[in-house]
Design a protein around this motif. Structure first.
Motif, PDB file in Angstrom:
ATOM      1  N   LEU A  32       0.861  -1.103  -0.124  1.00 51.95           N
ATOM      2  CA  LEU A  32       0.017  -0.084  -0.024  1.00 51.95           C
ATOM      3  C   LEU A  32       0.922   1.377  -0.073  1.00 51.95           C
ATOM      4  N   GLN A  33       1.892   1.250   0.662  1.00 55.36           N
ATOM      5  CA  GLN A  33       2.687   2.339   0.887  1.00 55.36           C
ATOM      6  C   GLN A  33       3.817   2.526  -0.219  1.00 55.36           C
ATOM      7  N   HIS A  34       4.324   1.287  -0.784  1.00 54.02           N
ATOM      8  CA  HIS A  34       5.384   1.646  -1.536  1.00 54.02           C
ATOM      9  C   HIS A  34       5.427   1.163  -3.163  1.00 54.02           C
ATOM     10  N   CYS A  35       3.956   0.461  -3.278  1.00 53.41           N
ATOM     11  CA  CYS A  35       3.824   0.032  -4.879  1.00 53.41           C
ATOM     12  C   CYS A  35       2.507   0.500  -5.183  1.00 53.41           C
ATOM     13  N   TYR A  36       1.486   0.565  -4.279  1.00 57.00           N
ATOM     14  CA  TYR A  36       0.054   0.944  -5.121  1.00 57.00           C
ATOM     15  C   TYR A  36       0.133   2.441  -5.462  1.00 57.00           C
ATOM     16  N   PRO A  37       1.230   3.345  -4.931  1.00 56.51           N
ATOM     17  CA  PRO A  37       0.952   4.661  -5.775  1.00 56.51           C
ATOM     18  C   PRO A  37       1.421   4.614  -7.065  1.00 56.51           C
ATOM     19  N   ARG A  38       2.220   3.530  -7.355  1.00 58.15           N
ATOM     20  CA  ARG A  38       2.709   3.686  -8.746  1.00 58.15           C
ATOM     21  C   ARG A  38       1.607   3.214 -10.013  1.00 58.15           C
ATOM     22  N   ILE A  39       0.553   2.386  -9.324  1.00 54.85           N
ATOM     23  CA  ILE A  39      -0.660   2.163 -10.339  1.00 54.85           C
ATOM     24  C   ILE A  39      -1.887   2.765  -9.972  1.00 54.85           C
ATOM     25  N   GLN A  40      -2.186   3.440  -8.802  1.00 51.64           N
ATOM     26  CA  GLN A  40      -3.265   4.154  -8.612  1.00 51.64           C
ATOM     27  C   GLN A  40      -3.808   4.894  -9.606  1.00 51.64           C
ATOM     28  N   ALA A  41      -3.452   5.467 -10.337  1.00 52.72           N
ATOM     29  CA  ALA A  41      -3.711   6.426 -11.388  1.00 52.72           C
ATOM     30  C   ALA A  41      -3.789   5.666 -12.562  1.00 52.72           C
ATOM     31  N   LEU A  42      -3.185   4.700 -13.007  1.00 55.17           N
ATOM     32  CA  LEU A  42      -3.621   3.844 -14.019  1.00 55.17           C
ATOM     33  C   LEU A  42      -4.858   3.037 -14.077  1.00 55.17           C
ATOM     34  N   LEU A  43      -5.563   3.064 -12.920  1.00 52.36           N
ATOM     35  CA  LEU A  43      -6.594   2.163 -12.696  1.00 52.36           C
ATOM     36  C   LEU A  43      -8.193   2.968 -12.784  1.00 52.36           C
ATOM     37  N   PRO A  44      -9.064   2.267 -13.240  1.00 45.97           N
ATOM     38  CA  PRO A  44     -10.526   3.015 -13.240  1.00 45.97           C
ATOM     39  C   PRO A  44     -10.783   2.958 -11.596  1.00 45.97           C
ATOM     40  N   PRO A  45     -11.951   3.727 -11.445  1.00 40.54           N
ATOM     41  CA  PRO A  45     -12.474   3.487  -9.989  1.00 40.54           C
ATOM     42  C   PRO A  45     -12.487   2.034  -9.519  1.00 40.54           C
ATOM     43  N   HIS A  46     -12.007   1.645  -8.317  1.00 34.83           N
ATOM     44  CA  HIS A  46     -11.817   0.448  -7.844  1.00 34.83           C
ATOM     45  C   HIS A  46     -11.977   0.189  -6.282  1.00 34.83           C
ATOM     46  N   THR A  47     -12.044  -0.921  -5.771  1.00 35.84           N
ATOM     47  CA  THR A  47     -12.161  -1.348  -4.590  1.00 35.84           C
ATOM     48  C   THR A  47     -10.835  -1.794  -3.935  1.00 35.84           C
ATOM     49  N   LEU A  48     -10.457  -1.104  -2.827  1.00 33.75           N
ATOM     50  CA  LEU A  48      -9.116  -1.441  -2.215  1.00 33.75           C
ATOM     51  C   LEU A  48      -9.299  -2.437  -1.097  1.00 33.75           C
ATOM     52  N   ILE A  49      -8.684  -3.578  -1.111  1.00 33.27           N
ATOM     53  CA  ILE A  49      -8.826  -4.541  -0.024  1.00 33.27           C
ATOM     54  C   ILE A  49      -7.057  -4.624   0.591  1.00 33.27           C
ATOM     55  N   GLN A  50      -7.185  -4.360   1.932  1.00 33.35           N
ATOM     56  CA  GLN A  50      -6.023  -4.665   2.474  1.00 33.35           C
ATOM     57  C   GLN A  50      -6.103  -5.648   3.618  1.00 33.35           C
ATOM     58  N   ILE A  51      -4.878  -6.457   3.661  1.00 30.80           N
ATOM     59  CA  ILE A  51      -4.714  -7.314   4.701  1.00 30.80           C
ATOM     60  C   ILE A  51      -3.280  -7.167   5.237  1.00 30.80           C
ATOM     61  N   ARG A  52      -2.927  -7.708   6.308  1.00 27.25           N
ATOM     62  CA  ARG A  52      -1.540  -7.738   6.934  1.00 27.25           C
ATOM     63  C   ARG A  52      -0.525  -8.589   6.101  1.00 27.25           C
ATOM     64  N   SER A  53       0.787  -8.084   6.072  1.00 25.75           N
ATOM     65  CA  SER A  53       1.672  -8.780   5.599  1.00 25.75           C
ATOM     66  C   SER A  53       2.121 -10.015   6.132  1.00 25.75           C
ATOM     67  N   GLY A  54       3.024 -10.844   5.198  1.00 27.89           N
ATOM     68  CA  GLY A  54       3.632 -12.060   6.078  1.00 27.89           C
ATOM     69  C   GLY A  54       3.154 -13.302   5.880  1.00 27.89           C
ATOM     70  N   GLU A  55       3.934 -14.382   6.066  1.00 30.81           N
ATOM     71  CA  GLU A  55       3.423 -15.688   5.856  1.00 30.81           C
ATOM     72  C   GLU A  55       2.519 -16.275   6.995  1.00 30.81           C
ATOM     73  N   SER A  56       2.855 -15.604   8.189  1.00 30.36           N
ATOM     74  CA  SER A  56       1.779 -15.870   9.270  1.00 30.36           C
ATOM     75  C   SER A  56       0.451 -15.593   9.026  1.00 30.36           C
ATOM     76  N   GLU A  57       0.182 -14.683   8.031  1.00 31.58           N
ATOM     77  CA  GLU A  57      -1.030 -14.030   7.678  1.00 31.58           C
ATOM     78  C   GLU A  57      -1.777 -14.979   6.635  1.00 31.58           C
ATOM     79  N   LYS A  58      -1.048 -15.882   6.170  1.00 35.39           N
ATOM     80  CA  LYS A  58      -1.600 -16.716   5.037  1.00 35.39           C
ATOM     81  C   LYS A  58      -2.431 -17.798   5.329  1.00 35.39           C
ATOM     82  N   HIS A  59      -3.700 -17.606   5.925  1.00 33.15           N
ATOM     83  CA  HIS A  59      -4.386 -18.657   6.405  1.00 33.15           C
ATOM     84  C   HIS A  59      -5.995 -18.382   6.105  1.00 33.15           C
TER      85      HIS A  59
END
Length: 341
Positions: A32-59
């Motif tokens: 969200l901080q480092h990569c999303y700003p690079r594509i945000q303006a390239l997209l049509p209106p959209h839904t943003l879904i945020q989860i926590r990072s890390g293998e421990s969250e992959k459940h």
């Protein structure tokens, strides 16, 4: 379709060639901080879904959060999910897209070296379950994989080095000449654009020949039988947790040892592998009282047949055999060798 190009070119071209009813982007706090700003303006209106990072969250709980995000946005079967992130985002986001309403379109925009050279290509998707890596999942090829090496500039050095383990693996199983070239340089000085293209070409060739891992695709698991077991063991100890590539480096060294024990690697070949892996990753501190638990974890490996734990082992550098039964005592011997280095 795997495309290696600036994301400012590849993403608009992909969206222009399709007609999606809705678009959602899956991120974690890092992307969200480092990569999303690079594509945000390239997209049509959209839904943003945020989860926590890390293998421990992959459940399953995080997967439920993603499905809830799509449901609240009233996503229909003609929507698109964009997975922006590393292997966890790609694996889990793809799994959720492939199962939401029996499947919606999704693309991968991998932001880590690990996901660019390995996790995003080939259509393996899934989540961890009861501490077991990728235990629940599906095969589903994404509608596109859009790779931009510039995203690597957002990575901490340890994450970049972790992804390099999969580059090493691809050379060891399929390209002896590239291995010789690779090992002449430290990991910090590698040409990432060249290596991404090289790894993607190998993985695409193998996965297209065997999409659902009935045979040849198993060679991509070299280093992963013991490596995944080591990684899984340390998931329960956050202060000692290994990154995926760090565990796979240990897995490749121990599995190269098993290859040498069978006479499939010469002493010289094994020595070059051991030297480069230790030079690059050092040695993971695996206590001897963990060996039994690690060996037990290999019983859950997806390559197994019946009660046989089956490995993919090197047959020389640049070639790999699969479906090789390995006994518990042999695994214990390999771990003991590693611990004694």
């Amino acid at each position: 379709m795997v495309q290696i190009a600036p994301i400012t070119e590849s993403l608009p071209a992909f969206l222009a060639s399709h007609s999606f009813s809705q678009v959602a982007v899956l991120v974690d706090e890092q992307t969200l901080q480092h990569c999303y700003p690079r594509i945000q303006a390239l997209l049509p209106p959209h839904t943003l879904i945020q989860i926590r990072s890390g293998e421990s969250e992959k459940h399953l709980e995080t997967a439920t959060q993603i499905w809830e995000g799509l449901t609240k946005a009233a996503f229909d079967r003609h929507g698109l999910l964009i997975n922006l992130g590393g292997g966890v985002i790609g694996d889990m986001g793809g799994f959720c897209a492939a199962t939401y309403k029996r499947g919606i379109a999704f693309i991968q925009i991998p932001s880590t070296l690990l996901s660019q050279v390995d996790a995003s290509v080939g259509g393996k998707l899934g989540i961890d379950f009861q501490g077991l890596k990728n235990h629940i999942g599906v095969f589903q090829i994404p509608d596109a994989v859009l790779i931009d090496a510039d995203f690597l500039a957002t990575l901490p050095p340890r994450e970049l080095r972790s992804g390099f383990a999969e580059v090493i693996k691809h050379c060891l199983i399929a390209d002896a000449a590239k291995w010789e070239e690779l090992r002449q340089q430290s990991w910090e000085t590698q040409n990432w654009t060249d290596l991404i293209a090289h790894s993607v070409a190998i993985k695409e060739r193998v996965t297209q020949a065997d999409p659902t891992e009935k045979g040849l695709r198993k060679i991509l698991n070299f280093g992963h039988t013991l490596g995944h077991a080591i990684e899984t063991y340390f998931l329960e100890e956050p202060e000692k947790r290994l990154l995926h590539g760090e565990a796979i480096a240990a897995g490749m060294l121990t599995e190269a040892f098993l290859s040498r024990q069978r006479g499939w690697l010469t002493e010289e070949q094994f020595a070059t592998i051991q030297s480069y892996l230790l030079q690059t990753y050092g040695k993971a501190q695996i206590p001897t009282d963990a060996f039994e638990a690690i060996v037990e974890l290999t019983a859950q490996d997806k390559k197994n047949r019946g009660k046989e734990v089956r490995f993919s082992l090197l047959e020389g550098i640049g070639s790999c055999r699969f479906d090789i039964p390995v006994s518990n005592s042999e695994m214990q011997e390999a771990l003991t060798y590693y611990a004694g280095l």
